[in-house]
Design an enzyme around this catalytic site. Structure first.
Site, PDB file in Angstrom:
ATOM      1  N   GLN A   1     -75.524  21.735  11.055  1.00 14.69           N
ATOM      2  CA  GLN A   1     -74.063  21.801  11.052  1.00 14.69           C
ATOM      3  C   GLN A   1     -73.598  23.177  11.523  1.00 14.69           C
ATOM      4  O   GLN A   1     -74.013  24.186  10.962  1.00 14.69           O
ATOM      5  CB  GLN A   1     -73.547  21.546   9.633  1.00 14.69           C
ATOM      6  N   GLY A   2     -72.727  23.199  12.520  1.00 12.50           N
ATOM      7  CA  GLY A   2     -72.166  24.461  13.019  1.00 12.50           C
ATOM      8  C   GLY A   2     -70.663  24.485  12.801  1.00 12.50           C
ATOM      9  O   GLY A   2     -69.895  24.360  13.754  1.00 12.50           O
TER      10      GLY A   2
ATOM     11  N   SER B   1     -69.130  26.814   9.992  1.00 11.12           N
ATOM     12  CA  SER B   1     -68.722  28.159   9.543  1.00 11.12           C
ATOM     13  C   SER B   1     -68.944  29.216  10.627  1.00 11.12           C
ATOM     14  O   SER B   1     -69.852  29.103  11.448  1.00 11.12           O
ATOM     15  CB  SER B   1     -69.528  28.571   8.312  1.00 11.12           C
TER      16      SER B   1
ATOM     17  N   GLU C   1     -69.997  14.863   3.124  1.00 13.85           N
ATOM     18  CA  GLU C   1     -70.845  15.957   2.629  1.00 13.85           C
ATOM     19  C   GLU C   1     -70.590  16.220   1.150  1.00 13.85           C
ATOM     20  O   GLU C   1     -71.506  16.444   0.374  1.00 13.85           O
ATOM     21  CB  GLU C   1     -70.563  17.220   3.462  1.00 13.85           C
TER      22      GLU C   1
HETATM   23  C1  FAD Z   1     -76.852  27.539   1.139  1.00 14.92           C
HETATM   24  C2  FAD Z   1     -75.714  27.424   2.104  1.00 14.92           C
HETATM   25  C3  FAD Z   1     -75.822  26.563   3.163  1.00 14.92           C
HETATM   26  C4  FAD Z   1     -74.777  26.475   4.092  1.00 14.92           C
HETATM   27  N1  FAD Z   1     -74.961  25.656   5.175  1.00 14.92           N
HETATM   28  C5  FAD Z   1     -74.001  25.618   6.108  1.00 14.92           C
HETATM   29  C6  FAD Z   1     -74.224  24.870   7.306  1.00 14.92           C
HETATM   30  O1  FAD Z   1     -75.271  24.230   7.490  1.00 14.92           O
HETATM   31  N2  FAD Z   1     -73.265  24.879   8.242  1.00 14.92           N
HETATM   32  C7  FAD Z   1     -72.089  25.559   8.082  1.00 14.92           C
HETATM   33  O2  FAD Z   1     -71.252  25.496   8.974  1.00 14.92           O
HETATM   34  N3  FAD Z   1     -71.855  26.310   6.956  1.00 14.92           N
HETATM   35  C8  FAD Z   1     -72.792  26.346   5.983  1.00 14.92           C
HETATM   36  N4  FAD Z   1     -72.581  27.117   4.864  1.00 14.92           N
HETATM   37  C9  FAD Z   1     -71.378  27.925   4.788  1.00 14.92           C
HETATM   38  C10 FAD Z   1     -70.396  27.530   3.720  1.00 14.92           C
HETATM   39  O3  FAD Z   1     -69.675  26.376   4.100  1.00 14.92           O
HETATM   40  C11 FAD Z   1     -69.472  28.745   3.496  1.00 14.92           C
HETATM   41  O4  FAD Z   1     -70.266  29.786   2.958  1.00 14.92           O
HETATM   42  C12 FAD Z   1     -68.338  28.431   2.560  1.00 14.92           C
HETATM   43  O5  FAD Z   1     -67.437  27.537   3.151  1.00 14.92           O
HETATM   44  C13 FAD Z   1     -67.574  29.711   2.127  1.00 14.92           C
HETATM   45  O6  FAD Z   1     -67.195  30.468   3.217  1.00 14.92           O
HETATM   46  P1  FAD Z   1     -67.535  32.033   3.264  1.00 14.92           P
HETATM   47  O7  FAD Z   1     -68.983  32.218   2.943  1.00 14.92           O
HETATM   48  O8  FAD Z   1     -67.056  32.546   4.589  1.00 14.92           O
HETATM   49  O9  FAD Z   1     -66.693  32.688   2.089  1.00 14.92           O
HETATM   50  P2  FAD Z   1     -65.144  33.101   2.134  1.00 14.92           P
HETATM   51  O10 FAD Z   1     -64.360  31.973   2.715  1.00 14.92           O
HETATM   52  O11 FAD Z   1     -65.041  34.425   2.784  1.00 14.92           O
HETATM   53  O12 FAD Z   1     -64.787  33.198   0.598  1.00 14.92           O
HETATM   54  C14 FAD Z   1     -65.048  34.390  -0.181  1.00 14.92           C
HETATM   55  C15 FAD Z   1     -64.491  34.152  -1.582  1.00 14.92           C
HETATM   56  O13 FAD Z   1     -63.050  33.997  -1.520  1.00 14.92           O
HETATM   57  C16 FAD Z   1     -62.661  32.777  -2.153  1.00 14.92           C
HETATM   58  N5  FAD Z   1     -61.543  32.155  -1.446  1.00 14.92           N
HETATM   59  C17 FAD Z   1     -61.389  32.080  -0.086  1.00 14.92           C
HETATM   60  N6  FAD Z   1     -60.233  31.421   0.201  1.00 14.92           N
HETATM   61  C18 FAD Z   1     -59.664  31.059  -0.980  1.00 14.92           C
HETATM   62  C19 FAD Z   1     -58.470  30.360  -1.335  1.00 14.92           C
HETATM   63  N7  FAD Z   1     -57.642  29.865  -0.407  1.00 14.92           N
HETATM   64  N8  FAD Z   1     -58.206  30.174  -2.653  1.00 14.92           N
HETATM   65  C20 FAD Z   1     -59.037  30.662  -3.608  1.00 14.92           C
HETATM   66  N9  FAD Z   1     -60.174  31.349  -3.328  1.00 14.92           N
HETATM   67  C21 FAD Z   1     -60.494  31.548  -2.033  1.00 14.92           C
HETATM   68  C22 FAD Z   1     -63.891  31.879  -2.044  1.00 14.92           C
HETATM   69  O14 FAD Z   1     -63.884  30.860  -3.022  1.00 14.92           O
HETATM   70  C23 FAD Z   1     -65.030  32.881  -2.229  1.00 14.92           C
HETATM   71  O15 FAD Z   1     -65.228  33.132  -3.606  1.00 14.92           O
HETATM   72  C24 FAD Z   1     -73.599  27.231   3.919  1.00 14.92           C
HETATM   73  C25 FAD Z   1     -73.466  28.090   2.822  1.00 14.92           C
HETATM   74  C26 FAD Z   1     -74.506  28.209   1.921  1.00 14.92           C
HETATM   75  C27 FAD Z   1     -74.357  29.136   0.765  1.00 14.92           C
END
Ligand code: FAD
Length: 394
Positions: free
Chosen positions: A128-129, A131, A246
């Site tokens: 999945q691409g 993020s 998902e």
């Molecule tokens: C093990 C693992 C596997 C993954 N696999 C994939 C994958 O295969 N493909 C893919 O595309 N992505 C993948 N991801 C990415 C995942 O979808 C993102 O990490 C997730 O959506 C959070 O985004 P971020 O890490 O940029 O955190 P951020 O969005 O930067 O969030 C940081 C913090 O701010 C909080 N926050 C942000 N916005 C809000 C809001 N509006 N209200 C309240 N709180 C908020 C969040 O809850 C978090 O605590 C994976 C992540 C992990 C950990």
């Protein structure tokens, strides 16, 4: 609602149990998450066995090569699968649990014919691409750009956290096709061939020492227009279909596995001697295990509702967010309790004195990701508030 299984379901159970009892031990030891080609070979060989035996894509409609099993048989399958400790689908997870179902719901007949049978046979692995470094929770702000050039899109940008991308053949890719439209409006969902020129995959090492996920760099990658799923600039709607699969039904197997982990806690606690007997004589521990077990039963009922709804409407319901939230938080509690029962040896990350320190320590580190992956707990709470409870946006 009648939650009992019919005689037909029980017949299916015993046939499946017999097959798993003979095939699981023959499949050999799990290769771990360091040698990724070995991981892929192990997982896809298991997928091929499931396919040959008629157990691949149990929840997929028969018209798309699945078994088209009833909801109750899907649940029986999950229960027996966990009971047999059958191999986790791992590299096939994205393909089977959300890319394939998205193609079933939104793909063209040509896309369905090209990919669905190959996913079921274990010949095709997907990642999945979605993020990006600047677009996680706020996914709609993604910036990977796709510009139309004849019958191709030319894609440039960077993705991150792409689970198991190092062994994937295809990627469900979200790109921005209209930079001038409001964020949600200018997005498109593409099938990216991972071996296309200009695709670079770089694994990321995590706290548990493994490299489950990767960065993905896209430099002038040419993707045929026929690889677009849904209309141009309609990708946000398609992505929400993917995310509902998902979050809603994809974790069902993990939820059942949590019951097994609670069983392990009891097993280890019963074997750890204390001056008063064993750790399992501790009333507080028993009370906590009892409460977690009741929580797991409730979560399993919610999951059953979600699977039933997905079966009825073709898509998981919005309350998949509630399943995902509860599953991930309970999973962390179970993992933490396991570490407490095993004790400080968990820190060693290798077994010592007959205690499963590696299992407990790694399990705890791994559990930390569950409240982030597939949308953080805060985001799930926002979705529950707005889309299920109908509360106003802040
Ligand atoms: C093990 C693992 C596997 C993954 N696999 C994939 C994958 O295969 N493909 C893919 O595309 N992505 C993948 N991801 C990415 C995942 O979808 C993102 O990490 C997730 O959506 C959070 O985004 P971020 O890490 O940029 O955190 P951020 O969005 O930067 O969030 C940081 C913090 O701010 C909080 N926050 C942000 N916005 C809000 C809001 N509006 N209200 C309240 N709180 C908020 C969040 O809850 C978090 O605590 C994976 C992540 C992990 C950990």
């Amino acid at each position: 609602m009648d939650l009992r299984y019919s005689a037909e379901d029980e017949a299916f159970r015993s046939e499946l149990r017999g097959w798993l009892e003979s095939e699981v031990p023959r499949h050999g030891p799990d290769p771990g998450n360091v040698d990724w080609p070995a991981r892929r070979a192990y997982d896809t060989a298991w997928q091929a066995k499931l396919h040959a035996a008629g157990y691949a894509g149990l929840h997929w409609p028969a018209a798309f090569g699945g078994r088209g099993a009833s909801v109750t048989q899907q649940l029986v399958y999950l229960e027996e699968y966990a009971r047999a400790r059958a191999p986790y689908i791992s590299v096939n997870f994205v393909g089977l649990m959300h890319a394939g179902p998205t193609l079933i719901a939104e793909g063209t007949p040509a896309q369905q014919a090209a990919h669905l049978p190959a996913i079921l046979r274990g010949d095709e692995v997907w990642c999945q691409g979605f993020s990006e470094p600047g677009a996680g929770s706020d996914l709609a702000s993604l910036r990977t750009r796709a510009v139309r050039d004849g019958d191709h899109y030319v894609v440039n940008g960077q993705k991150i956290w792409c689970t198991r991308a190092q062994v994937a053949d295809y990627c469900e890719l979200l790109v921005r096709t209209d930079p001038d439209a409001r964020t949600h409006r200018g997005i498109t969902w593409l099938v990216l061939p991972m071996r296309a020129e200009g695709v670079t995959v770089r694994p990321i090492r995590t706290i548990d020492g493994d490299d489950h996920f990767c960065e993905l760099f896209l430099d002038d990658v040419r993707v045929p227009v026929e690889n677009r799923v849904g209309d141009e600039n309609d990708g946000w709607r398609v992505a929400n279909v993917t995310l509902r699969f998902e979050r809603g039904t994809a974790f069902a197997q993990h939820i059942i596995n949590l019951r097994g982990q609670v069983g392990r806690i009891v097993e280890v606690a019963s074997s750890r001697r204390t001056p008063a007997g064993t750790l399992w004589d501790d009333v507080e521990l028993r009370r906590r295990v009892g409460r977690i077990t009741a929580d797991l039963d409730a979560l399993w009922r919610l999951t059953q509702m979600c699977i039933t709804e997905a079966d009825r409407t073709g898509q998981p319901a919005q309350y998949g967010s509630a399943v995902k939230l509860r599953y991930s938080e309970l999973g962390q509690e179970v993992a933490e309790l396991f570490v407490r029962v095993v004790g400080r040896t968990s820190l060693a990350l290798h077994d010592f004195d007959g205690l499963p320190a590696l299992e407990a320590g790694k399990g705890h580190l791994w559990s930390l990701q569950s409240t982030i992956a597939a949308g953080t707990s805060q985001i799930q709470r926002n979705l529950i508030a707005q889309r299920i409870l109908g509360l106003p946006r802040p």
